[in-house]
Scaffold this active site. Structure first.
Site, PDB file in Angstrom:
ATOM      1  N   LYS A  27       0.802  -1.230   0.000  1.00 22.58           N
ATOM      2  CA  LYS A  27       0.000   0.000   0.000  1.00 22.58           C
ATOM      3  C   LYS A  27       0.830   1.272   0.000  1.00 22.58           C
ATOM      4  CE  LYS A  27      -4.650  -1.260   1.152  1.00 22.58           C
ATOM      5  NZ  LYS A  27      -4.525  -2.693   1.543  1.00 22.58           N
ATOM      6  N   SER A  72      -8.155   1.582   9.350  1.00 26.95           N
ATOM      7  CA  SER A  72      -7.497   1.090  10.559  1.00 26.95           C
ATOM      8  C   SER A  72      -6.370   0.156  10.159  1.00 26.95           C
ATOM      9  CB  SER A  72      -8.501   0.349  11.436  1.00 26.95           C
ATOM     10  OG  SER A  72      -9.096  -0.679  10.680  1.00 26.95           O
ATOM     11  N   GLY A 116      -9.085  -7.207  -2.302  1.00 27.14           N
ATOM     12  CA  GLY A 116     -10.009  -6.603  -1.338  1.00 27.14           C
ATOM     13  C   GLY A 116     -10.937  -5.695  -2.136  1.00 27.14           C
ATOM     14  N   GLY A 149      -9.756  -4.025  -4.706  1.00 27.50           N
ATOM     15  CA  GLY A 149      -9.318  -4.192  -6.088  1.00 27.50           C
ATOM     16  C   GLY A 149      -8.254  -3.223  -6.581  1.00 27.50           C
ATOM     17  N   GLU A 204      -9.987 -13.781  -3.197  1.00 25.53           N
ATOM     18  CA  GLU A 204     -10.698 -13.188  -2.062  1.00 25.53           C
ATOM     19  C   GLU A 204     -10.890 -14.203  -0.952  1.00 25.53           C
ATOM     20  OE1 GLU A 204     -14.201 -10.263  -3.403  1.00 25.53           O
ATOM     21  OE2 GLU A 204     -14.372 -12.327  -4.079  1.00 25.53           O
ATOM     22  N   GLY A 262     -16.170 -13.585   1.988  1.00 21.40           N
ATOM     23  CA  GLY A 262     -16.544 -12.286   1.424  1.00 21.40           C
ATOM     24  C   GLY A 262     -16.254 -12.258  -0.060  1.00 21.40           C
ATOM     25  N   ASP A 307     -17.642 -10.959  -2.669  1.00 19.08           N
ATOM     26  CA  ASP A 307     -18.365  -9.951  -3.476  1.00 19.08           C
ATOM     27  C   ASP A 307     -17.678  -9.704  -4.818  1.00 19.08           C
ATOM     28  OD1 ASP A 307     -16.432  -8.629  -1.512  1.00 19.08           O
ATOM     29  OD2 ASP A 307     -16.716  -7.066  -3.007  1.00 19.08           O
ATOM     30  N   LYS A 322      10.841 -18.949   5.592  1.00 17.66           N
ATOM     31  CA  LYS A 322      11.307 -17.946   6.581  1.00 17.66           C
ATOM     32  C   LYS A 322      10.671 -16.586   6.336  1.00 17.66           C
ATOM     33  CE  LYS A 322      13.780 -21.563   6.903  1.00 17.66           C
ATOM     34  NZ  LYS A 322      13.131 -22.680   7.628  1.00 17.66           N
ATOM     35  N   SER A 340       1.161 -10.006  -0.491  1.00 17.19           N
ATOM     36  CA  SER A 340       0.890  -8.567  -0.466  1.00 17.19           C
ATOM     37  C   SER A 340       1.326  -7.828   0.797  1.00 17.19           C
ATOM     38  CB  SER A 340      -0.597  -8.315  -0.727  1.00 17.19           C
ATOM     39  OG  SER A 340      -1.391  -9.059   0.175  1.00 17.19           O
TER      40      SER A 340
END
Ligand SMILES: *Cc1c(COP(=O)(O)O)cnc(C)c1O
Length: 323
Positions: A56, A81, A182, A184, A207, A211, A213, A276, A307
């Protein structure tokens, strides 16, 4: 209806230039054990080694570095969060701008502390009584802050696409690539890089089963909304795809698959003991799906995007102990 301009690979390449020298070029790891298990040649792109511990940072830094002087002075606001909060706080700090992060009152203390540690100004709201989007928009309006969402933004998508771009540049074309899903941002960005650099590669979003969706949306052709799913994959507890991510996913992705919580924990245990690597539950989604597809992957060159690695170490231990 207004039309939106979807990001392209040109935007991913521009993002790669912007994050150069700030983001880590994360390692690609191979495991002979995995190659033998899947009877394939498997390349793991390890975003757990990205700054703040997840991909991110790429999208957040790209989005913030495009701010003009006025926006920079006022600063950024985000509500999250999770990893997006830390990504925004760290990116803002590196770019010398103020960051306000709106977090629920029951956010884990470690996440609040990490966000504050990166210099973020944390505003707490009551998850049950208040609407975080309203709070975010209110702050944005009152103080002239710019809101950066966690996935549904062209600059965020373009930044996230740089991870797959690096992977293809390092290992060449692939037959299949597995990416956690999540909202996308990561998957749509990866799709732009895949279609530009390895057009024949099968691209799968993965996913949590609880969930799905994204799978429903992908298969039906319209964005499906669900309640917040109950899953250990906290980075993928999104309720719907976005207006930018969905069209790219629908156009460029081959299928959306799912993984159970148990499969995620099995992958966490495998990655820790054999490779590891400390990978958070959400980070294992792609790996978990690839292991289910063994017959189709025989003899193929396969990419798996891990990720992120942000998991409280006590939680990590208790998840593994319950296997
Ligand atoms: C946010 C996140 C995801 C999901 O990314 P989207 O862009 O919302 O699809 C996957 N893994 C980790 C570790 C994350 O933090």
């Amino acid at each position: 209806m207004s039309t939106i301009n979807l990001p392209t690979f040109v935007d991913v390449s521009a993002a790669a230039e912007r994050i150069k020298g700030y983001a880590n070029r994360t390692p690609v790891i191979i495991s002979r054990t995995v190659n033998e298990e899947l009877d394939a040649e498997v390349f793991f792109k390890c975003e757990s080694f990205q700054r703040m511990g997840a991909f991110k940072f790429r999208g957040a830094f790209n989005a913030l570095s495009k701010f003009d002087d006025r926006k920079r002075r006022a600063g950024v606001v985000a509500f999250s969060s999770g990893n997006h909060a830390q990504a925004i706080a760290l990116s803002a700090k590196l770019l010398g701008m103020p960051a306000t992060i709106v977090m629920p009152h029951d956010a884990p203390a470690s996440k609040v502390a990490a966000t504050k540690g990166y210099g973020g100004n944390v505003v707490i709201y009551d998850r049950y009584k208040e609407d975080r989007e309203l709070i975010g928009r209110d702050l944005a309006e009152k103080h002239g802050l710019t809101l950066i969402p966690p996935y549904d933004h062209p600059d965020v998508i373009a930044g996230q696409g740089t991870a797959a771009k690096e992977l293809f540049e390092e290992v060449g074309a692939l037959d299949a690539l597995f990416v956690p899903l999540g909202g996308g941002g990561l998957l749509s960005g990866s799709a732009l890089s895949t279609r530009a650099l390895s057009p024949g590669c099968k691209l799968y979003g993965v996913e949590p089963e609880a969930g799905n969706d994204g799978q429903q949306s992908f298969r039906s052709g319209a964005i499906v909304h669900i309640d917040t799913p109950e899953t250990i994959a906290d980075g993928a507890q999104t309720q719907h795809l976005g207006s930018y991510t969905f069209p790219v996913i629908r156009r460029d992705v081959d299928d959306v698959l799912t993984a159970t919580d148990k499969q995620l924990v099995e992958c966490m245990a495998f990655a820790a003991s054999r490779m590891k690597l400390v990978i958070e539950p959400t980070g294992c989604l792609g790996f978990a799906a690839a292991r289910q597809m063994k017959p189709q992957l025989h003899g193929k060159r396969v990419g798996i995007l891990l990720s992120g690695g942000n998991v409280d170490i006590k939680r990590f231990c208790s998840l593994l102990a319950a296997l």
